[in-house]
Motif scaffolding. Sequence first.
Motif, PDB file in Angstrom:
ATOM      1  N   LEU A  46      39.972 -46.859  -6.663  1.00  0.00           N
ATOM      2  CA  LEU A  46      38.974 -46.788  -7.721  1.00  0.00           C
ATOM      3  C   LEU A  46      37.712 -46.134  -7.186  1.00  0.00           C
ATOM      4  O   LEU A  46      37.389 -46.251  -6.010  1.00  0.00           O
ATOM      5  N   VAL A  47      36.992 -45.467  -8.066  1.00  0.00           N
ATOM      6  CA  VAL A  47      35.762 -44.792  -7.667  1.00  0.00           C
ATOM      7  C   VAL A  47      34.573 -45.577  -8.214  1.00  0.00           C
ATOM      8  O   VAL A  47      34.535 -45.927  -9.396  1.00  0.00           O
ATOM      9  N   TYR A  48      33.604 -45.833  -7.341  1.00  0.00           N
ATOM     10  CA  TYR A  48      32.408 -46.582  -7.696  1.00  0.00           C
ATOM     11  C   TYR A  48      31.167 -45.740  -7.443  1.00  0.00           C
ATOM     12  O   TYR A  48      31.126 -44.966  -6.497  1.00  0.00           O
ATOM     13  N   LEU A  49      30.167 -45.945  -8.289  1.00  0.00           N
ATOM     14  CA  LEU A  49      28.857 -45.335  -8.058  1.00  0.00           C
ATOM     15  C   LEU A  49      28.127 -46.149  -7.011  1.00  0.00           C
ATOM     16  O   LEU A  49      28.201 -47.372  -7.003  1.00  0.00           O
ATOM     17  N   LYS A  50      27.403 -45.458  -6.163  1.00  0.00           N
ATOM     18  CA  LYS A  50      26.562 -46.131  -5.180  1.00  0.00           C
ATOM     19  C   LYS A  50      25.225 -45.406  -5.176  1.00  0.00           C
ATOM     20  O   LYS A  50      25.185 -44.174  -5.106  1.00  0.00           O
ATOM     21  N   ILE A  51      24.153 -46.161  -5.266  1.00  0.00           N
ATOM     22  CA  ILE A  51      22.810 -45.585  -5.246  1.00  0.00           C
ATOM     23  C   ILE A  51      22.259 -45.746  -3.831  1.00  0.00           C
ATOM     24  O   ILE A  51      22.126 -46.869  -3.333  1.00  0.00           O
ATOM     25  N   LEU A  52      21.960 -44.644  -3.187  1.00  0.00           N
ATOM     26  CA  LEU A  52      21.411 -44.667  -1.837  1.00  0.00           C
ATOM     27  C   LEU A  52      19.930 -45.031  -1.868  1.00  0.00           C
ATOM     28  O   LEU A  52      19.263 -44.860  -2.883  1.00  0.00           O
ATOM     29  N   ALA A  53      19.442 -45.475  -0.742  1.00  0.00           N
ATOM     30  CA  ALA A  53      18.006 -45.710  -0.598  1.00  0.00           C
ATOM     31  C   ALA A  53      17.283 -44.366  -0.633  1.00  0.00           C
ATOM     32  O   ALA A  53      17.866 -43.329  -0.295  1.00  0.00           O
ATOM     33  N   PRO A  54      16.023 -44.349  -1.054  1.00  0.00           N
ATOM     34  CA  PRO A  54      15.265 -43.089  -1.027  1.00  0.00           C
ATOM     35  C   PRO A  54      15.283 -42.468   0.373  1.00  0.00           C
ATOM     36  O   PRO A  54      15.318 -43.180   1.377  1.00  0.00           O
ATOM     37  N   PHE A  55      15.279 -41.161   0.415  1.00  0.00           N
ATOM     38  CA  PHE A  55      15.309 -40.436   1.684  1.00  0.00           C
ATOM     39  C   PHE A  55      14.458 -39.182   1.565  1.00  0.00           C
ATOM     40  O   PHE A  55      14.138 -38.732   0.471  1.00  0.00           O
ATOM     41  N   ARG A  56      14.118 -38.632   2.708  1.00  0.00           N
ATOM     42  CA  ARG A  56      13.335 -37.388   2.732  1.00  0.00           C
ATOM     43  C   ARG A  56      14.294 -36.206   2.774  1.00  0.00           C
ATOM     44  O   ARG A  56      15.148 -36.123   3.643  1.00  0.00           O
ATOM     45  N   LEU A  57      14.127 -35.323   1.831  1.00  0.00           N
ATOM     46  CA  LEU A  57      14.936 -34.113   1.798  1.00  0.00           C
ATOM     47  C   LEU A  57      14.408 -33.111   2.822  1.00  0.00           C
ATOM     48  O   LEU A  57      13.201 -32.927   2.943  1.00  0.00           O
ATOM     49  N   VAL A  58      15.312 -32.491   3.537  1.00  0.00           N
ATOM     50  CA  VAL A  58      14.952 -31.402   4.442  1.00  0.00           C
ATOM     51  C   VAL A  58      15.556 -30.125   3.848  1.00  0.00           C
ATOM     52  O   VAL A  58      16.772 -30.022   3.682  1.00  0.00           O
ATOM     53  N   ALA A  59      14.688 -29.197   3.492  1.00  0.00           N
ATOM     54  CA  ALA A  59      15.135 -27.940   2.892  1.00  0.00           C
ATOM     55  C   ALA A  59      15.744 -27.048   3.961  1.00  0.00           C
ATOM     56  O   ALA A  59      15.243 -26.956   5.081  1.00  0.00           O
ATOM     57  N   ARG A  60      16.829 -26.412   3.623  1.00  0.00           N
ATOM     58  CA  ARG A  60      17.427 -25.400   4.506  1.00  0.00           C
ATOM     59  C   ARG A  60      16.575 -24.145   4.362  1.00  0.00           C
ATOM     60  O   ARG A  60      16.330 -23.677   3.241  1.00  0.00           O
ATOM     61  N   GLN A  61      16.114 -23.610   5.482  1.00  0.00           N
ATOM     62  CA  GLN A  61      15.218 -22.454   5.448  1.00  0.00           C
ATOM     63  C   GLN A  61      15.903 -21.234   6.059  1.00  0.00           C
ATOM     64  O   GLN A  61      16.464 -21.315   7.149  1.00  0.00           O
ATOM     65  N   LEU A  62      15.831 -20.131   5.343  1.00  0.00           N
ATOM     66  CA  LEU A  62      16.379 -18.861   5.804  1.00  0.00           C
ATOM     67  C   LEU A  62      15.284 -17.809   5.673  1.00  0.00           C
ATOM     68  O   LEU A  62      14.608 -17.735   4.652  1.00  0.00           O
ATOM     69  N   ASP A  63      15.116 -16.998   6.703  1.00  0.00           N
ATOM     70  CA  ASP A  63      14.044 -16.010   6.717  1.00  0.00           C
ATOM     71  C   ASP A  63      14.644 -14.619   6.876  1.00  0.00           C
ATOM     72  O   ASP A  63      15.260 -14.314   7.903  1.00  0.00           O
ATOM     73  N   ILE A  64      14.470 -13.793   5.848  1.00  0.00           N
ATOM     74  CA  ILE A  64      14.954 -12.408   5.938  1.00  0.00           C
ATOM     75  C   ILE A  64      13.787 -11.428   5.920  1.00  0.00           C
ATOM     76  O   ILE A  64      13.982 -10.223   5.777  1.00  0.00           O
ATOM     77  N   SER A  65      12.579 -11.931   6.094  1.00  0.00           N
ATOM     78  CA  SER A  65      11.394 -11.066   6.037  1.00  0.00           C
ATOM     79  C   SER A  65      11.386 -10.040   7.165  1.00  0.00           C
ATOM     80  O   SER A  65      10.746  -9.001   7.048  1.00  0.00           O
ATOM     81  N   TYR A  66      12.108 -10.300   8.231  1.00  0.00           N
ATOM     82  CA  TYR A  66      12.181  -9.389   9.382  1.00  0.00           C
ATOM     83  C   TYR A  66      13.092  -8.192   9.105  1.00  0.00           C
ATOM     84  O   TYR A  66      13.001  -7.162   9.774  1.00  0.00           O
ATOM     85  N   ALA A  67      13.983  -8.318   8.137  1.00  0.00           N
ATOM     86  CA  ALA A  67      14.987  -7.272   7.875  1.00  0.00           C
ATOM     87  C   ALA A  67      14.338  -6.078   7.174  1.00  0.00           C
ATOM     88  O   ALA A  67      13.316  -6.215   6.497  1.00  0.00           O
ATOM     89  N   PRO A  94      23.716 -36.115   0.308  1.00  0.00           N
ATOM     90  CA  PRO A  94      23.338 -36.075  -1.106  1.00  0.00           C
ATOM     91  C   PRO A  94      24.179 -35.060  -1.865  1.00  0.00           C
ATOM     92  O   PRO A  94      24.789 -34.180  -1.261  1.00  0.00           O
ATOM     93  N   LEU A  95      24.164 -35.195  -3.178  1.00  0.00           N
ATOM     94  CA  LEU A  95      24.950 -34.300  -4.021  1.00  0.00           C
ATOM     95  C   LEU A  95      24.105 -33.154  -4.562  1.00  0.00           C
ATOM     96  O   LEU A  95      24.421 -32.550  -5.574  1.00  0.00           O
ATOM     97  N   PHE A  96      23.025 -32.882  -3.851  1.00  0.00           N
ATOM     98  CA  PHE A  96      22.216 -31.706  -4.156  1.00  0.00           C
ATOM     99  C   PHE A  96      21.538 -31.255  -2.861  1.00  0.00           C
ATOM    100  O   PHE A  96      21.471 -31.997  -1.882  1.00  0.00           O
ATOM    101  N   ARG A  97      21.078 -30.028  -2.873  1.00  0.00           N
ATOM    102  CA  ARG A  97      20.356 -29.495  -1.712  1.00  0.00           C
ATOM    103  C   ARG A  97      19.415 -28.390  -2.177  1.00  0.00           C
ATOM    104  O   ARG A  97      19.581 -27.829  -3.259  1.00  0.00           O
ATOM    105  N   VAL A  98      18.451 -28.122  -1.332  1.00  0.00           N
ATOM    106  CA  VAL A  98      17.486 -27.063  -1.609  1.00  0.00           C
ATOM    107  C   VAL A  98      17.516 -26.090  -0.440  1.00  0.00           C
ATOM    108  O   VAL A  98      17.445 -26.496   0.720  1.00  0.00           O
ATOM    109  N   THR A  99      17.641 -24.819  -0.757  1.00  0.00           N
ATOM    110  CA  THR A  99      17.590 -23.752   0.242  1.00  0.00           C
ATOM    111  C   THR A  99      16.418 -22.847  -0.121  1.00  0.00           C
ATOM    112  O   THR A  99      16.247 -22.485  -1.284  1.00  0.00           O
ATOM    113  N   LEU A 100      15.626 -22.509   0.875  1.00  0.00           N
ATOM    114  CA  LEU A 100      14.466 -21.645   0.653  1.00  0.00           C
ATOM    115  C   LEU A 100      14.650 -20.372   1.475  1.00  0.00           C
ATOM    116  O   LEU A 100      14.746 -20.418   2.697  1.00  0.00           O
ATOM    117  N   ILE A 101      14.739 -19.245   0.772  1.00  0.00           N
ATOM    118  CA  ILE A 101      14.883 -17.945   1.426  1.00  0.00           C
ATOM    119  C   ILE A 101      13.528 -17.236   1.386  1.00  0.00           C
ATOM    120  O   ILE A 101      12.967 -17.017   0.308  1.00  0.00           O
TER     121      ILE A 101
END
Length: 135
Positions: A46-67, A94-101
């Motif tokens: 069976l599948v159950y929902l579970k609510i995690l404790a609050p956490f700090r998101l760390v954004a994935r950072q990619l830099d192409i400004s040098y190209a 988490p079931l979401f993420r943030v990427t910053l290019i």
Amino acid sequence: GNRAYYVHRAIRMNGNVSVDLIEETMSSLIERHEILRTVFVEKSGLVYLKILAPFRLVARQLDISYAPKSRHKLIETELIQSTCLIPFDLENGPLFRVTLIKNYEDQYLLIWSQHHLIHDGWTQGVLISEFMGMI
């Protein structure tokens, strides 16, 4: 997991973009909205929902400004495509993420990716509106 269930939004951001502010803003949203902390745990078939404790998101950072500028669009497209293929862990989240290019010194593309299990149109409108209002 099936990548057909992944939802992505892209937001162009110009000017002085603070990664710390983006992470603080996302972390504030995570604290206020349980859906961003929801995972799905299987137990005895069976599948159950579970609510995690609050956490700090760390954004994935990619830099192409040098190209070379002539290659930015191609590199950005490749990064968007590869970002959209990264799997989600339904049980641990988490079931979401943030990427910053970073394209140029003052031009960024923020990619907000999430699994459809925590996505619906109304909630996304609220979250994006809150995010943009806090940034």
